[in-house]
Each structure stands twice: as C-alpha cells, then as structure tokens.
Design a protein around this motif. Structure first.
Motif, PDB file in Angstrom:
ATOM      1  N   TRP A  11       0.821  -1.216   0.000  1.00  0.00           N
ATOM      2  CA  TRP A  11       0.000   0.000   0.000  1.00  0.00           C
ATOM      3  C   TRP A  11       0.849   1.257   0.000  1.00  0.00           C
ATOM      4  N   GLY A  12       2.025   1.190   0.606  1.00  0.00           N
ATOM      5  CA  GLY A  12       2.926   2.330   0.518  1.00  0.00           C
ATOM      6  C   GLY A  12       3.364   2.586  -0.911  1.00  0.00           C
ATOM      7  N   ASP A  13       3.647   1.519  -1.652  1.00  0.00           N
ATOM      8  CA  ASP A  13       4.040   1.643  -3.052  1.00  0.00           C
ATOM      9  C   ASP A  13       2.868   2.119  -3.904  1.00  0.00           C
ATOM     10  N   VAL A  14       1.677   1.612  -3.610  1.00  0.00           N
ATOM     11  CA  VAL A  14       0.484   2.038  -4.346  1.00  0.00           C
ATOM     12  C   VAL A  14       0.281   3.544  -4.194  1.00  0.00           C
ATOM     13  N   ALA A  15       0.450   4.049  -2.973  1.00  0.00           N
ATOM     14  CA  ALA A  15       0.271   5.483  -2.732  1.00  0.00           C
ATOM     15  C   ALA A  15       1.251   6.312  -3.557  1.00  0.00           C
ATOM     16  N   LYS A  16       2.504   5.862  -3.638  1.00  0.00           N
ATOM     17  CA  LYS A  16       3.512   6.588  -4.415  1.00  0.00           C
ATOM     18  C   LYS A  16       3.198   6.543  -5.905  1.00  0.00           C
ATOM     19  N   ARG A  17       2.791   5.365  -6.389  1.00  0.00           N
ATOM     20  CA  ARG A  17       2.529   5.223  -7.820  1.00  0.00           C
ATOM     21  C   ARG A  17       1.301   6.022  -8.263  1.00  0.00           C
ATOM     22  N   THR A  18       0.277   6.060  -7.427  1.00  0.00           N
ATOM     23  CA  THR A  18      -0.928   6.814  -7.790  1.00  0.00           C
ATOM     24  C   THR A  18      -0.644   8.315  -7.843  1.00  0.00           C
ATOM     25  N   LYS A  19       0.278   8.784  -7.003  1.00  0.00           N
ATOM     26  CA  LYS A  19       0.655  10.196  -7.065  1.00  0.00           C
ATOM     27  C   LYS A  19       1.343  10.515  -8.384  1.00  0.00           C
ATOM     28  N   LYS A  20       2.178   9.575  -8.852  1.00  0.00           N
ATOM     29  CA  LYS A  20       2.877   9.780 -10.119  1.00  0.00           C
ATOM     30  C   LYS A  20       1.929   9.760 -11.313  1.00  0.00           C
ATOM     31  N   LEU A  21       0.795   9.064 -11.145  1.00  0.00           N
ATOM     32  CA  LEU A  21      -0.183   9.013 -12.243  1.00  0.00           C
ATOM     33  C   LEU A  21      -0.831  10.369 -12.479  1.00  0.00           C
ATOM     34  N   GLY A  22      -0.797  11.238 -11.457  1.00  0.00           N
ATOM     35  CA  GLY A  22      -1.380  12.560 -11.611  1.00  0.00           C
ATOM     36  C   GLY A  22      -2.874  12.522 -11.802  1.00  0.00           C
ATOM     37  N   LYS A  77      -9.004   7.530  -4.384  1.00  0.00           N
ATOM     38  CA  LYS A  77      -9.089   6.957  -3.035  1.00  0.00           C
ATOM     39  C   LYS A  77     -10.132   5.864  -2.969  1.00  0.00           C
ATOM     40  N   ALA A  78     -11.255   6.088  -3.656  1.00  0.00           N
ATOM     41  CA  ALA A  78     -12.321   5.084  -3.666  1.00  0.00           C
ATOM     42  C   ALA A  78     -11.856   3.812  -4.370  1.00  0.00           C
ATOM     43  N   GLN A  79     -11.102   3.962  -5.454  1.00  0.00           N
ATOM     44  CA  GLN A  79     -10.598   2.803  -6.187  1.00  0.00           C
ATOM     45  C   GLN A  79      -9.587   2.022  -5.331  1.00  0.00           C
ATOM     46  N   ILE A  80      -8.738   2.734  -4.607  1.00  0.00           N
ATOM     47  CA  ILE A  80      -7.763   2.066  -3.743  1.00  0.00           C
ATOM     48  C   ILE A  80      -8.482   1.332  -2.615  1.00  0.00           C
ATOM     49  N   ARG A  81      -9.533   1.950  -2.085  1.00  0.00           N
ATOM     50  CA  ARG A  81     -10.312   1.291  -1.041  1.00  0.00           C
ATOM     51  C   ARG A  81     -10.941   0.001  -1.576  1.00  0.00           C
ATOM     52  N   ASP A  82     -11.425   0.056  -2.807  1.00  0.00           N
ATOM     53  CA  ASP A  82     -11.989  -1.145  -3.429  1.00  0.00           C
ATOM     54  C   ASP A  82     -10.925  -2.226  -3.603  1.00  0.00           C
ATOM     55  N   LEU A  83      -9.720  -1.818  -4.030  1.00  0.00           N
ATOM     56  CA  LEU A  83      -8.633  -2.778  -4.205  1.00  0.00           C
ATOM     57  C   LEU A  83      -8.271  -3.443  -2.883  1.00  0.00           C
ATOM     58  N   SER A  84      -8.317  -2.659  -1.809  1.00  0.00           N
ATOM     59  CA  SER A  84      -7.995  -3.204  -0.492  1.00  0.00           C
ATOM     60  C   SER A  84      -8.984  -4.293  -0.091  1.00  0.00           C
ATOM     61  N   GLU A  85     -10.261  -4.034  -0.310  1.00  0.00           N
ATOM     62  CA  GLU A  85     -11.281  -5.028   0.023  1.00  0.00           C
ATOM     63  C   GLU A  85     -11.164  -6.254  -0.883  1.00  0.00           C
ATOM     64  N   GLU A  86     -10.874  -6.011  -2.165  1.00  0.00           N
ATOM     65  CA  GLU A  86     -10.752  -7.111  -3.111  1.00  0.00           C
ATOM     66  C   GLU A  86      -9.522  -7.963  -2.832  1.00  0.00           C
ATOM     67  N   LEU A  87      -8.451  -7.338  -2.321  1.00  0.00           N
ATOM     68  CA  LEU A  87      -7.235  -8.088  -2.008  1.00  0.00           C
ATOM     69  C   LEU A  87      -7.516  -9.167  -0.967  1.00  0.00           C
ATOM     70  N   GLN A  88      -8.261  -8.820   0.057  1.00  0.00           N
ATOM     71  CA  GLN A  88      -8.586  -9.809   1.090  1.00  0.00           C
ATOM     72  C   GLN A  88      -9.394 -10.960   0.503  1.00  0.00           C
ATOM     73  N   ALA A  89     -10.347 -10.626  -0.368  1.00  0.00           N
ATOM     74  CA  ALA A  89     -11.172 -11.664  -0.988  1.00  0.00           C
ATOM     75  C   ALA A  89     -10.349 -12.538  -1.926  1.00  0.00           C
ATOM     76  N   SER A  90      -9.404 -11.922  -2.644  1.00  0.00           N
ATOM     77  CA  SER A  90      -8.582 -12.697  -3.588  1.00  0.00           C
ATOM     78  C   SER A  90      -7.658 -13.648  -2.843  1.00  0.00           C
ATOM     79  N   PHE A  91      -7.133 -13.234  -1.686  1.00  0.00           N
ATOM     80  CA  PHE A  91      -6.295 -14.121  -0.882  1.00  0.00           C
ATOM     81  C   PHE A  91      -7.081 -15.355  -0.463  1.00  0.00           C
ATOM     82  N   ILE A  92      -8.329 -15.150  -0.076  1.00  0.00           N
ATOM     83  CA  ILE A  92      -9.180 -16.281   0.332  1.00  0.00           C
ATOM     84  C   ILE A  92      -9.441 -17.202  -0.857  1.00  0.00           C
ATOM     85  N   ALA A  93      -9.726 -16.605  -2.016  1.00  0.00           N
ATOM     86  CA  ALA A  93     -10.005 -17.403  -3.217  1.00  0.00           C
ATOM     87  C   ALA A  93      -8.772 -18.189  -3.656  1.00  0.00           C
TER      88      ALA A  93
END
Length: 252
Positions: free
Chosen positions: A149-160, A168-184
């Motif tokens: 998530w630290g790397d994600v924050a840096k990369r999204t800033k570079k995307l401008g 922020k909403a997309q990153i929040r979605d990715l966070s929730e999806e990451l937990q689900a993908s680990f389970i899957a």
C-alpha cells in the motif's frame, strides 16, 4: 512504590517511546536496501534448507541484552527485523518481476490494475509460506501488505489523477478485493487446478475472455513457486536473497 520513583519510570518510558517513534522507526522504514540487508544478515543465524513441515526451532544461549529486550515489549528487535524483511521481500518482487513481458505474454491490458494483480499474486505466495511460521509469519505477511500500500500510494501520485476522491475510492476497493482474492487463492491452492484457475480468471482477467493456456501457465507458475518457497527455511525467507522469482512463461 514511591511517587518520585513512579514518575521516574514514566519519564524513562516516554523517552524510549519517543526515540523509537521518531528516530529508530523512521530510520528502519526509510533505510536504503543495502543498509537493511546488512542489518538482517548480521542477525540471521543457522541458515539451512528445510521444508515447512520439518522446520524446528533451534534453542541457543541468549545474551543479557537480548534477554532484557524480550522483557521490554516496545524494544522487540526480532519484530523489527521481520518487518524490514517484509519490506525488502516486497522490493524483491517489484524490482525483479518483468511486468511488461508478463502483461504482453498473458494478453493483459497495460494498466495499473494489471500491475497490481500481478504483484498481489506474488505477495500472496509469500504470505502462504509466511503463515507456516505462526506469530512471526503474521508479522511478515502484514509488513508485505503494508509495503504494497505504501508503493500504491507513491505510484498513484505519479499518475497525476485529476480526481483524488475517485482514486481513493478505487484504492479502497482494491484493499477489500485483495482480502477476498487471498481467500479465493487459498481455496484454489488447497483444492485442484480448476478451482485455482477459476480464482485467477475472476481476479486477473475480471471474468473476461482469456486463452485457456494462459490460465494454465499461471497455475503452473503458482504451483512451482509455492513448492520452491516451501523448501526454504524461515531464516532463508527473512534473508530475502534465496527467494527467486522465475519468469511467468505461458505454455505453448
């Protein structure tokens, strides 16, 4: 206990807490890779090959300092070392995977999402191995995700991004999806290749069409590296360098 002595203890605790929060923590967190590796190598002992089923704890005589530190919870050197290893293992993924070639071979869109799911997949494989080491494994897994998530924050800033709220909403979605993908992925790993391929199709390809041999190639990549990681001891994992990532080559 007298009041002056009690106040003295509180003062010492505040001083130690301030040192750890303001100096030690920031030093470890922002230290260059070469420094972190030297710190880890200097505290890693008794490296040996072992599968996760045969790893045994080796008891050694502890010095006075280490015994003292174990009694003081906010000076847990082993905890700091494991967290540093987590960040270095994340860098090892981000620096050594050939994302461009992988995206091209597996016919993925050249997007931030493709980068994320490829990275996520390799973090999950490390997390599977880490969780075989109980409490220390939890620390390693959490530091890997924290580094992501630290790397994600840096990369999204570079995307401008022109719409920070949407990002922020997309990153929040990715966070929730990451937990689900680990389970899957966990379910697929413990089941058969069909279940694992289904999890990959839903997460990586977002249930869009993909060539069957691409799914087969990713499944083989996962099975191979899970086995390789299982054959590394805890000390080898924490030492980072023995962890090798081979290219994700599709089947012909």
């Amino acid at each position: 206990m007298s009041l002056p002595r009690f106040r003295n203890l509180l003062t010492q605790k505040k001083i130690m807490s301030h040192v750890l929060n303001s100096h030690t923590h920031s030093t470890y967190r922002n230290a260059p890779s070469s420094l972190c590796r030297s710190l880890i190598n200097s505290t890693t002992e008794n490296q040996r090959l072992a599968s996760t089923l045969e790893v045994q704890n080796v008891q050694k005589d502890e010095g006075f300092l280490k015994k003292f530190l174990k009694k003081v919870p906010f000076l847990n050197i082993d905890h700091v070392k494991i967290k540093m290893s987590g960040y270095l293992l994340y860098e090892h993924i981000a620096d050594n995977l050939d994302y461009i070639e992988t995206i091209k071979k597996y016919q993925l869109p050249d997007t931030f999402y493709s980068w994320f799911v490829i990275t996520e997949l390799h973090i999950w494989m490390l997390a599977v191995r880490a969780m075989a080491d109980d409490k220390e494994g939890h620390v390693l897994r959490n530091s890997l995700v924290e580094a992501l998530w630290g790397d994600v924050a840096k990369r999204t800033k570079k995307l401008g991004e022109s719409n920070p709220a949407a990002m922020k909403a997309q990153i929040r979605d990715l966070s929730e999806e990451l937990q689900a993908s680990f389970i899957a992925y966990d379910e697929g790993l413990q089941s058969d290749d069909m279940v694992l391929a289904g999890a990959i199709w839903r997460r990586v390809y977002q249930m869009e069409y993909c060539a069957p041999h691409h799914l087969e190639g990713i499944v083989k990549h996962i099975r191979k590296h899970i086995l390789l990681l299982d054959n590394l001891s805890k000390d080898q994992i924490l030492n980072v360098e023995p962890v090798k990532w081979e290219p994700m080559i599709t089947l012909q």
